[in-house]
Design a protein around this motif. Structure first.
Motif, PDB file in Angstrom:
ATOM      1  N   THR A  49     -26.309  17.308  17.737  1.00 44.37           N
ATOM      2  CA  THR A  49     -27.573  16.935  18.349  1.00 44.37           C
ATOM      3  C   THR A  49     -28.709  17.712  17.689  1.00 44.37           C
ATOM      4  O   THR A  49     -28.485  18.669  16.947  1.00 44.37           O
ATOM      5  CB  THR A  49     -27.570  17.250  19.855  1.00 44.37           C
ATOM      6  OG1 THR A  49     -27.463  18.681  20.025  1.00 44.37           O
ATOM      7  CG2 THR A  49     -26.395  16.566  20.543  1.00 44.37           C
ATOM      8  N   HIS A  50     -29.965  17.322  17.981  1.00 45.66           N
ATOM      9  CA  HIS A  50     -31.114  18.065  17.457  1.00 45.66           C
ATOM     10  C   HIS A  50     -31.073  19.516  17.914  1.00 45.66           C
ATOM     11  O   HIS A  50     -31.411  20.434  17.161  1.00 45.66           O
ATOM     12  CB  HIS A  50     -32.422  17.412  17.932  1.00 45.66           C
ATOM     13  CG  HIS A  50     -32.809  16.184  17.162  1.00 45.66           C
ATOM     14  ND1 HIS A  50     -32.898  16.158  15.793  1.00 45.66           N
ATOM     15  CD2 HIS A  50     -33.141  14.933  17.582  1.00 45.66           C
ATOM     16  CE1 HIS A  50     -33.264  14.946  15.385  1.00 45.66           C
ATOM     17  NE2 HIS A  50     -33.419  14.187  16.462  1.00 45.66           N
ATOM     18  N   THR A  51     -30.660  19.727  19.151  1.00 45.06           N
ATOM     19  CA  THR A  51     -30.636  21.084  19.697  1.00 45.06           C
ATOM     20  C   THR A  51     -29.629  21.962  18.973  1.00 45.06           C
ATOM     21  O   THR A  51     -29.926  23.104  18.595  1.00 45.06           O
ATOM     22  CB  THR A  51     -30.301  21.050  21.205  1.00 45.06           C
ATOM     23  OG1 THR A  51     -31.275  20.246  21.881  1.00 45.06           O
ATOM     24  CG2 THR A  51     -30.323  22.452  21.792  1.00 45.06           C
ATOM     25  N   PHE A 361     -34.987  25.895  17.028  1.00 39.25           N
ATOM     26  CA  PHE A 361     -34.478  25.399  18.309  1.00 39.25           C
ATOM     27  C   PHE A 361     -35.568  24.671  19.089  1.00 39.25           C
ATOM     28  O   PHE A 361     -35.350  23.580  19.620  1.00 39.25           O
ATOM     29  CB  PHE A 361     -33.934  26.574  19.124  1.00 39.25           C
ATOM     30  CG  PHE A 361     -33.456  26.186  20.504  1.00 39.25           C
ATOM     31  CD1 PHE A 361     -32.234  25.558  20.674  1.00 39.25           C
ATOM     32  CD2 PHE A 361     -34.235  26.438  21.611  1.00 39.25           C
ATOM     33  CE1 PHE A 361     -31.792  25.185  21.934  1.00 39.25           C
ATOM     34  CE2 PHE A 361     -33.804  26.073  22.881  1.00 39.25           C
ATOM     35  CZ  PHE A 361     -32.586  25.450  23.048  1.00 39.25           C
ATOM     36  N   GLY A 364     -36.407  21.392  17.445  1.00 40.64           N
ATOM     37  CA  GLY A 364     -35.334  20.439  17.730  1.00 40.64           C
ATOM     38  C   GLY A 364     -35.429  19.888  19.146  1.00 40.64           C
ATOM     39  O   GLY A 364     -35.209  18.688  19.374  1.00 40.64           O
ATOM     40  N   TRP A 365     -35.784  20.770  20.089  1.00 37.04           N
ATOM     41  CA  TRP A 365     -35.924  20.320  21.480  1.00 37.04           C
ATOM     42  C   TRP A 365     -37.087  19.346  21.622  1.00 37.04           C
ATOM     43  O   TRP A 365     -36.978  18.314  22.299  1.00 37.04           O
ATOM     44  CB  TRP A 365     -36.159  21.525  22.389  1.00 37.04           C
ATOM     45  CG  TRP A 365     -36.267  21.149  23.840  1.00 37.04           C
ATOM     46  CD1 TRP A 365     -35.247  20.953  24.732  1.00 37.04           C
ATOM     47  CD2 TRP A 365     -37.483  20.877  24.566  1.00 37.04           C
ATOM     48  NE1 TRP A 365     -35.743  20.592  25.961  1.00 37.04           N
ATOM     49  CE2 TRP A 365     -37.105  20.543  25.882  1.00 37.04           C
ATOM     50  CE3 TRP A 365     -38.825  20.903  24.224  1.00 37.04           C
ATOM     51  CZ2 TRP A 365     -38.044  20.228  26.861  1.00 37.04           C
ATOM     52  CZ3 TRP A 365     -39.770  20.583  25.193  1.00 37.04           C
ATOM     53  CH2 TRP A 365     -39.377  20.247  26.495  1.00 37.04           C
TER      54      TRP A 365
END
Length: 404
Positions: A49-51, A361, A364-365
């Motif tokens: 995932t992006h996170t 992070f 990404g969130w």
């Protein structure tokens, strides 16, 4: 009395130190650069995932924070040159081992150790070059040192563009390990920094920390730490995600890597412009001007409406971002006396790594929340603007001042 740093033989040694240390930074940048391209492939291959993808960059930055602080202390106690050997060995071995990672867990561990070596090498190299250079060109040599970073970023973009599609992501990590090991051979032929070698005694760990936060130096330490946090948050938040942002915008992997490569080309002239300005205009002025122009470029990039505007604003963002980072190094390393310089530089850079740990992070969130690129890059504008205000109001110009 003639300053030993100004003697011709010392000029030769300073040039060797500059080139050798620059190669170390080149491979630093190469490792950081290839990670941003590798993550595009890993996210798809390992279904990240992006996170989770952002956490990879955050783990590396946490290692850098620890490495910067520790290396600065050890460099003030035991010398600049010897710390190169340790830091380069750590990050080169960890980079090579990353090619054999079978899953995201072991990849996290290896990225921490890569960060440990990278974080330690950067502030020590800057201190080493500054203290080995004649006063009239010391800031320019520091910026020339940092310009190797742009060459490394360009090399990472070129290698990733040609190697990843053909041979896969593991190959680029193997390439990254080979030249980094070669710099260890160069270190054995280098002298200790002239100014450090003339110190009559070495500081203890506790003494170094107490002094950089003493009444005399606390303001400089605070401003330097804020600058490094702002610059790391902005650089790693934007450039680690740049290929992924382009990919998410609908460009193919090849086009994403290609456009990122084009934008990376602007980094070298950004450094060269800063190298001229820091001696003619001043360290602080160069830094604050580049910071505000980076902030405006980030905002414009977030509102880019087509491929042409994306590339133009990306080029401007890359140019001013790296000019600002060059100014950051030249500004910070001159804020502290020789006995505690590596500690002051290392602790400021180490604190800044928390910015580079948070930014991937957080970015990404934000991308995962689908808030839009205007909001994502608007955050970078706000962070850079805060840094601009603090340095403008509280930063100390060191152009023309004695180092000690």
């Amino acid at each position: 009395m003639v300053d030993p740093v100004s003697l011709p033989v010392k000029r030769v040694s300073a040039a060797r130190i500059l080139v050798s240390s620059g190669l170390g930074l080149l491979f630093d940048a190469f490792d950081v650069g290839i990670l941003s391209y590798v993550l595009v492939v890993l996210a798809k291959q390992w279904h990240l995932t992006h996170t989770v993808t952002g956490l990879v960059g955050s783990v590396s930055s946490l290692g850098m924070a620890v490495g910067s602080a520790l290396a600065g202390l050890f460099a003030d106690r035991f010398g600049r040159r010897s710390l190169f050997l340790v830091t380069i060995l750590i990050y080169s071995l960890a980079t090579g081992l990353s090619a054999f990672a079978a899953g995201i867990g072991i990849f996290f561990v290896l990225r921490f150790f890569v960060g440990l070596g990278l974080g330690g090498e950067l502030p020590v190299a800057t201190t080493y070059v500054l203290e080995s250079s004649p006063d009239e060109v010391r800031a320019r040599r520091v910026v020339f040192l940092e310009s190797f970073w742009a060459v490394g970023s360009l090399a990472a973009a070129l290698v990733s563009y040609f190697v990843i599609p053909a041979s896969g992501w593991r190959a680029v990590f193997l390439i990254g390990a080979i030249p980094a090991l070669y710099t260890i051979v160069l270190r054995f032929a280098l002298p200790e920094a002239a100014r450090y070698a003339r110190l009559q005694r070495r500081s203890t760990f506790g003494e170094s920390v107490r002094n950089i936060w003493s009444r005399k130096l606390a303001r400089r330490s605070l401003v330097s730490s804020v600058v490094w946090f702002v610059m790391n948050y902005s650089y790693y938040g934007m450039f680690l995600w740049l290929p992924s942002v382009l990919y998410d915008k609908g460009y193919s992997l090849v086009h994403s890597l290609g456009y990122s490569l084009i934008m990376t080309l602007a980094q070298i002239p950004g450094y060269m412009t800063a190298a001229w300005l820091v001696e003619r205009w001043g360290r602080k002025r160069t830094l604050v001007a580049a910071m505000i122009l980076t902030a405006l470029s980030a905002l414009a990039f977030g509102f880019a409406w087509n491929t042409a505007s994306l590339i133009v604003f990306g080029l401007l963002l890359s140019f001013f971002m790296l000019a600002a980072f060059a100014g950051t190094y030249a500004f910070t390393v001159e804020q502290f006396p020789t006995m505690f310089r590596a500690t002051g530089m290392g602790w400021a850079a180490g604190f800044g790594r928390f910015g580079s740990a948070i930014a991937p992070f957080a970015t990404g969130w934000l991308l995962g929340a689908h808030l839009g690129y205007e909001w994502v890059f608007g955050v970078f504008f706000a962070v850079l603007f805060v840094g601009f205000v603090i340095v403008t109001a509280l930063g100390k110009e060191t152009k023309g001042a004695a180092l000690d």
